[in-house]
Scaffold this active site. Structure first.
Site, PDB file in Angstrom:
ATOM      1  N   LYS A   1      -3.712 -10.011  -8.275  1.00  0.00           N
ATOM      2  CA  LYS A   1      -4.477  -9.033  -9.124  1.00  0.00           C
ATOM      3  C   LYS A   1      -3.494  -7.910  -9.797  1.00  0.00           C
ATOM      4  O   LYS A   1      -3.330  -7.809 -11.111  1.00  0.00           O
ATOM      5  CB  LYS A   1      -5.445  -8.083  -8.209  1.00  0.00           C
ATOM      6  CG  LYS A   1      -6.543  -9.108  -7.675  1.00  0.00           C
ATOM      7  CD  LYS A   1      -7.493  -8.357  -6.781  1.00  0.00           C
ATOM      8  CE  LYS A   1      -6.841  -7.960  -5.637  1.00  0.00           C
ATOM      9  NZ  LYS A   1      -6.597  -9.139  -4.532  1.00  0.00           N
ATOM     10  N   THR A   2      -2.708  -7.567  -8.777  1.00  0.00           N
ATOM     11  CA  THR A   2      -1.651  -6.606  -9.251  1.00  0.00           C
ATOM     12  C   THR A   2      -0.522  -7.192 -10.340  1.00  0.00           C
ATOM     13  O   THR A   2      -0.279  -6.973 -11.388  1.00  0.00           O
ATOM     14  CB  THR A   2      -0.858  -5.746  -8.466  1.00  0.00           C
ATOM     15  OG1 THR A   2      -2.003  -5.093  -7.626  1.00  0.00           O
ATOM     16  CG2 THR A   2       0.254  -4.926  -8.764  1.00  0.00           C
ATOM     17  N   THR A   3      -0.269  -8.274  -9.652  1.00  0.00           N
ATOM     18  CA  THR A   3       1.014  -9.178 -10.540  1.00  0.00           C
ATOM     19  C   THR A   3       0.618  -9.824 -11.931  1.00  0.00           C
ATOM     20  O   THR A   3       1.155  -9.705 -12.670  1.00  0.00           O
ATOM     21  CB  THR A   3       1.499 -10.302  -9.715  1.00  0.00           C
ATOM     22  OG1 THR A   3       0.498 -11.004  -9.041  1.00  0.00           O
ATOM     23  CG2 THR A   3       2.425  -9.945  -8.661  1.00  0.00           C
TER      24      THR A   3
ATOM     25  N   GLU B   1      -5.023  -0.838  -8.454  1.00  0.00           N
ATOM     26  CA  GLU B   1      -5.844  -0.458  -7.051  1.00  0.00           C
ATOM     27  C   GLU B   1      -6.802   0.676  -7.443  1.00  0.00           C
ATOM     28  O   GLU B   1      -7.131   1.394  -6.494  1.00  0.00           O
ATOM     29  CB  GLU B   1      -4.879  -0.143  -6.036  1.00  0.00           C
ATOM     30  CG  GLU B   1      -3.713  -1.042  -5.768  1.00  0.00           C
ATOM     31  CD  GLU B   1      -3.942  -2.359  -5.590  1.00  0.00           C
ATOM     32  OE1 GLU B   1      -4.953  -2.684  -5.171  1.00  0.00           O
ATOM     33  OE2 GLU B   1      -2.739  -3.223  -5.586  1.00  0.00           O
TER      34      GLU B   1
ATOM     35  N   LYS C   1      -4.692 -13.103  -3.901  1.00  0.00           N
ATOM     36  CA  LYS C   1      -3.360 -12.519  -4.620  1.00  0.00           C
ATOM     37  C   LYS C   1      -3.386 -12.673  -5.845  1.00  0.00           C
ATOM     38  O   LYS C   1      -3.525 -13.911  -6.318  1.00  0.00           O
ATOM     39  CB  LYS C   1      -2.322 -13.177  -3.416  1.00  0.00           C
ATOM     40  CG  LYS C   1      -0.814 -12.793  -4.036  1.00  0.00           C
ATOM     41  CD  LYS C   1       0.196 -13.193  -3.429  1.00  0.00           C
ATOM     42  CE  LYS C   1       1.604 -13.182  -3.960  1.00  0.00           C
ATOM     43  NZ  LYS C   1       1.883 -11.895  -4.424  1.00  0.00           N
TER      44      LYS C   1
ATOM     45  N   ASN D   1     -10.665 -11.443  -3.639  1.00  0.00           N
ATOM     46  CA  ASN D   1      -9.779 -11.405  -2.277  1.00  0.00           C
ATOM     47  C   ASN D   1      -8.391 -12.260  -2.447  1.00  0.00           C
ATOM     48  O   ASN D   1      -7.701 -12.004  -1.510  1.00  0.00           O
ATOM     49  CB  ASN D   1     -10.663 -11.966  -1.163  1.00  0.00           C
ATOM     50  CG  ASN D   1     -11.752 -10.891  -0.764  1.00  0.00           C
ATOM     51  OD1 ASN D   1     -11.742  -9.731  -1.338  1.00  0.00           O
ATOM     52  ND2 ASN D   1     -12.662 -11.651  -0.382  1.00  0.00           N
TER      53      ASN D   1
ATOM     54  N   ARG E   1       4.431  -8.401 -20.926  1.00  0.00           N
ATOM     55  CA  ARG E   1       4.330  -9.009 -22.295  1.00  0.00           C
ATOM     56  C   ARG E   1       4.337  -7.973 -23.505  1.00  0.00           C
ATOM     57  O   ARG E   1       4.697  -8.040 -24.525  1.00  0.00           O
ATOM     58  CB  ARG E   1       2.823  -9.673 -22.400  1.00  0.00           C
ATOM     59  CG  ARG E   1       2.875 -11.074 -21.913  1.00  0.00           C
ATOM     60  CD  ARG E   1       1.552 -11.837 -22.142  1.00  0.00           C
ATOM     61  NE  ARG E   1       1.622 -13.201 -21.791  1.00  0.00           N
ATOM     62  CZ  ARG E   1       0.597 -14.005 -21.700  1.00  0.00           C
ATOM     63  NH1 ARG E   1      -0.447 -13.276 -21.580  1.00  0.00           N
ATOM     64  NH2 ARG E   1       0.846 -15.027 -21.336  1.00  0.00           N
TER      65      ARG E   1
ATOM     66  N   TRP F   1      -7.503   1.140   5.609  1.00  0.00           N
ATOM     67  CA  TRP F   1      -8.894   1.704   6.445  1.00  0.00           C
ATOM     68  C   TRP F   1      -8.655   2.307   7.599  1.00  0.00           C
ATOM     69  O   TRP F   1      -9.496   2.929   8.217  1.00  0.00           O
ATOM     70  CB  TRP F   1      -9.815   0.396   6.568  1.00  0.00           C
ATOM     71  CG  TRP F   1      -9.165  -0.732   6.655  1.00  0.00           C
ATOM     72  CD1 TRP F   1      -8.891  -1.598   7.660  1.00  0.00           C
ATOM     73  CD2 TRP F   1      -8.635  -1.640   5.341  1.00  0.00           C
ATOM     74  NE1 TRP F   1      -8.058  -2.572   7.515  1.00  0.00           N
ATOM     75  CE2 TRP F   1      -8.001  -2.789   5.873  1.00  0.00           C
ATOM     76  CE3 TRP F   1      -8.566  -1.564   4.116  1.00  0.00           C
ATOM     77  CZ2 TRP F   1      -7.300  -3.859   5.418  1.00  0.00           C
ATOM     78  CZ3 TRP F   1      -7.823  -2.270   3.582  1.00  0.00           C
ATOM     79  CH2 TRP F   1      -7.210  -3.628   4.155  1.00  0.00           C
TER      80      TRP F   1
ATOM     81  N   PHE G   1      -3.003   4.703   1.682  1.00  0.00           N
ATOM     82  CA  PHE G   1      -4.208   4.439   2.071  1.00  0.00           C
ATOM     83  C   PHE G   1      -4.394   3.201   2.920  1.00  0.00           C
ATOM     84  O   PHE G   1      -4.011   2.073   2.360  1.00  0.00           O
ATOM     85  CB  PHE G   1      -5.253   4.626   0.922  1.00  0.00           C
ATOM     86  CG  PHE G   1      -6.742   4.133   1.356  1.00  0.00           C
ATOM     87  CD1 PHE G   1      -7.576   4.799   2.199  1.00  0.00           C
ATOM     88  CD2 PHE G   1      -6.980   2.660   0.950  1.00  0.00           C
ATOM     89  CE1 PHE G   1      -8.857   4.228   2.646  1.00  0.00           C
ATOM     90  CE2 PHE G   1      -8.184   2.102   1.317  1.00  0.00           C
ATOM     91  CZ  PHE G   1      -9.055   2.996   2.241  1.00  0.00           C
TER      92      PHE G   1
HETATM   93  P1  ATP Z   1      -0.099  -8.838  -5.742  1.00  0.00           P
HETATM   94  O1  ATP Z   1       0.313  -7.565  -5.749  1.00  0.00           O
HETATM   95  O2  ATP Z   1       0.856  -9.754  -4.833  1.00  0.00           O
HETATM   96  O3  ATP Z   1      -0.750  -9.249  -7.016  1.00  0.00           O
HETATM   97  P2  ATP Z   1      -3.111  -8.431  -5.092  1.00  0.00           P
HETATM   98  O4  ATP Z   1      -2.850  -7.106  -6.054  1.00  0.00           O
HETATM   99  O5  ATP Z   1      -3.768  -9.330  -5.557  1.00  0.00           O
HETATM  100  O6  ATP Z   1      -1.476  -8.843  -4.753  1.00  0.00           O
HETATM  101  P3  ATP Z   1      -3.745  -6.687  -3.062  1.00  0.00           P
HETATM  102  O7  ATP Z   1      -5.130  -6.949  -2.412  1.00  0.00           O
HETATM  103  O8  ATP Z   1      -3.426  -5.473  -3.992  1.00  0.00           O
HETATM  104  O9  ATP Z   1      -3.534  -7.948  -3.642  1.00  0.00           O
HETATM  105  O10 ATP Z   1      -2.878  -6.557  -1.753  1.00  0.00           O
HETATM  106  C1  ATP Z   1      -1.576  -6.546  -1.869  1.00  0.00           C
HETATM  107  C2  ATP Z   1      -0.705  -7.302  -0.698  1.00  0.00           C
HETATM  108  O11 ATP Z   1      -1.693  -7.894   0.023  1.00  0.00           O
HETATM  109  C3  ATP Z   1       0.223  -8.392  -1.230  1.00  0.00           C
HETATM  110  O12 ATP Z   1       1.188  -8.323  -0.421  1.00  0.00           O
HETATM  111  C4  ATP Z   1      -0.711  -9.690  -1.138  1.00  0.00           C
HETATM  112  O13 ATP Z   1       0.268 -10.767  -0.525  1.00  0.00           O
HETATM  113  C5  ATP Z   1      -1.553  -9.325   0.193  1.00  0.00           C
HETATM  114  N1  ATP Z   1      -2.741 -10.061   0.075  1.00  0.00           N
HETATM  115  C6  ATP Z   1      -3.444 -10.276  -1.114  1.00  0.00           C
HETATM  116  N2  ATP Z   1      -4.330 -11.301  -0.934  1.00  0.00           N
HETATM  117  C7  ATP Z   1      -4.338 -11.362   0.389  1.00  0.00           C
HETATM  118  C8  ATP Z   1      -5.046 -12.408   1.181  1.00  0.00           C
HETATM  119  N3  ATP Z   1      -6.171 -12.923   0.844  1.00  0.00           N
HETATM  120  N4  ATP Z   1      -4.853 -12.420   2.672  1.00  0.00           N
HETATM  121  C9  ATP Z   1      -3.797 -11.683   3.207  1.00  0.00           C
HETATM  122  N5  ATP Z   1      -3.027 -10.985   2.338  1.00  0.00           N
HETATM  123  C10 ATP Z   1      -3.363 -10.978   1.037  1.00  0.00           C
HETATM  124 MG    MG Z   2      -2.855  -5.162  -5.557  1.00  0.00          MG
END
Ligand code: ATP
Ligand code: MG
Length: 176
Positions: free
Chosen positions: A19-21, A107, A17, A15, A29, A72, A70
């Protein structure tokens, strides 16, 4: 331990932040090493112009986003699911073609979590993937079977997020 070399299945879940970055860090890299990289984004709006897709365009990294943004609250889930399945067809073709070193499925856990794409189908494709291909999958709620199958799994844990603590929304450069 015997020296082994193989392409890895990597899962960034949880949960927190990042994952994508983190997946984009791998893209950066690998690209720097002249490796053949490709990114598929699920759910995010087709044609969305996030910083990362703009960078990919400048660097010449093939990038496909196929989705309707998407959440929910989406009204037409059948359409979201259909777009995810369509994107999965493209992914399978890219894996079969064996012309990449790294493929990111951003995602991708959601279509699995919601049952739009059967996890067993995905595992079957990953099992047969080209030996040296790395596949990086991101998203919350990674299904247990995928976690079990993957070689490298990281769970991002939220400690603090400015949205929750301070109501600060997503910021360009940092989040998109
Ligand atoms: P990022 O793309 O920044 O690496 P992520 O891939 O880990 O984030 P996702 O679940 O894909 O996170 O959600 C993307 C968006 O939701 C981002 O803008 C991120 O800041 C926000 N987000 C991620 N984690 C949280 C959290 N725990 N609470 C609120 N917002 C979040
Ligand atoms: Mg993400």
């Amino acid at each position: 331990m015997a020296k082994k070399k193989k392409g890895l299945v990597v899962v960034n879940t949880g949960n927190g932040k990042g994952k994508t970055t983190a997946a984009l860090g791998v893209v950066f890299r690998a690209w720097g090493r002249g490796m053949r990289v490709r990114v598929f984004q699920f759910l995010k709006h087709t044609g969305s112009r996030f910083g990362e897709s703009r960078a990919a365009e400048k660097l010449g990294i093939p990038w496909s986003a196929l989705g309707d943004g998407f959440t929910w609250l989406s009204k037409d889930l059948e359409r979201t699911a259909a777009l995810a399945r369509e994107q999965w067809e493209h992914v399978q073709a890219a894996i079969r073609d064996d012309e990449h070193d790294v493929i990111v499925l951003d995602e991708f856990t959601y279509p699995l979590h919601y049952g739009w794409i059967p996890v067993e189908d995905v595992l079957a494709v990953l099992r047969d993937k080209p030996h040296m291909l790395h596949v990086v999958i991101t998203g919350r709620n990674a299904p247990e079977a995928l976690v079990e199958f993957a070689d490298l799994v990281t769970e991002m844990r939220e400690v603090k997020h400015p949205y929750k603590e301070q109501g600060i929304g997503a910021q360009p450069g940092l989040e998109f």
